[in-house]
Design a protein around this motif. Sequence first.
Motif, PDB file in Angstrom:
ATOM      1  N   SER A 191     -15.423  16.153 -38.728  1.00 53.87           N
ATOM      2  CA  SER A 191     -15.345  14.707 -38.528  1.00 53.87           C
ATOM      3  C   SER A 191     -14.241  14.127 -39.391  1.00 53.87           C
ATOM      4  O   SER A 191     -13.814  14.729 -40.376  1.00 53.87           O
ATOM      5  N   GLY A 192     -13.798  12.949 -38.995  1.00 47.82           N
ATOM      6  CA  GLY A 192     -12.724  12.297 -39.725  1.00 47.82           C
ATOM      7  C   GLY A 192     -11.500  12.135 -38.848  1.00 47.82           C
ATOM      8  O   GLY A 192     -11.538  12.356 -37.641  1.00 47.82           O
ATOM      9  N   SER A 193     -10.400  11.787 -39.474  1.00 44.00           N
ATOM     10  CA  SER A 193      -9.161  11.519 -38.757  1.00 44.00           C
ATOM     11  C   SER A 193      -8.412  12.829 -38.506  1.00 44.00           C
ATOM     12  O   SER A 193      -7.479  13.166 -39.206  1.00 44.00           O
TER      13      SER A 193
ATOM     14  N   VAL B  47     -12.232  13.490 -44.127  1.00 44.83           N
ATOM     15  CA  VAL B  47     -12.367  14.658 -43.249  1.00 44.83           C
ATOM     16  C   VAL B  47     -13.380  15.601 -43.871  1.00 44.83           C
ATOM     17  O   VAL B  47     -13.291  15.924 -45.059  1.00 44.83           O
ATOM     18  N   GLN B  48     -14.323  16.047 -43.063  1.00 42.82           N
ATOM     19  CA  GLN B  48     -15.299  16.986 -43.595  1.00 42.82           C
ATOM     20  C   GLN B  48     -15.843  17.874 -42.493  1.00 42.82           C
ATOM     21  O   GLN B  48     -15.755  17.567 -41.306  1.00 42.82           O
TER      22      GLN B  48
ATOM     23  N   VAL C 269      -4.828  17.125 -40.099  1.00 41.27           N
ATOM     24  CA  VAL C 269      -5.329  15.779 -40.347  1.00 41.27           C
ATOM     25  C   VAL C 269      -4.228  14.772 -40.059  1.00 41.27           C
ATOM     26  O   VAL C 269      -3.055  15.028 -40.355  1.00 41.27           O
TER      27      VAL C 269
END
Length: 120
Positions: A24-26, A1-2, A100
């Motif tokens: 972005s990411g999960s 995640v970022q 997240v």
Amino acid sequence: VQLQASGGGLVQPGGSLSVSCAASGSIFSINTMGWYRQAPGKQRELVASIATSGNTNYADSVEGRFTISRDNALKTVSLRMNSLKPEDTAVYYCNANLWVNGNTRYTNYWGQGTQVTVSS
């Protein structure tokens, strides 16, 4: 995640500039998103924030000059800066409260800083 920030740069006083940030990411959910800035020798300060509902909050110093917006589908937050002043010079950081996948609560995340310099 970022959180990935983009934009910024050098602009003359009175000019305009935009910075954007994409998460972005999960990610299951995004709560409040915002922009902070830190000038040399000063503490990091809130510039503007925006809730999921679209409600916004601005620092007094930027009220009426800066506009924050977000796109919930694209997971982005942007800051449009008009009538820039030399005192707006700082490193600008995006911030987001992210849930997240796999976690049980929202957690605060920071993007990398992007330099905004207002100078003639």
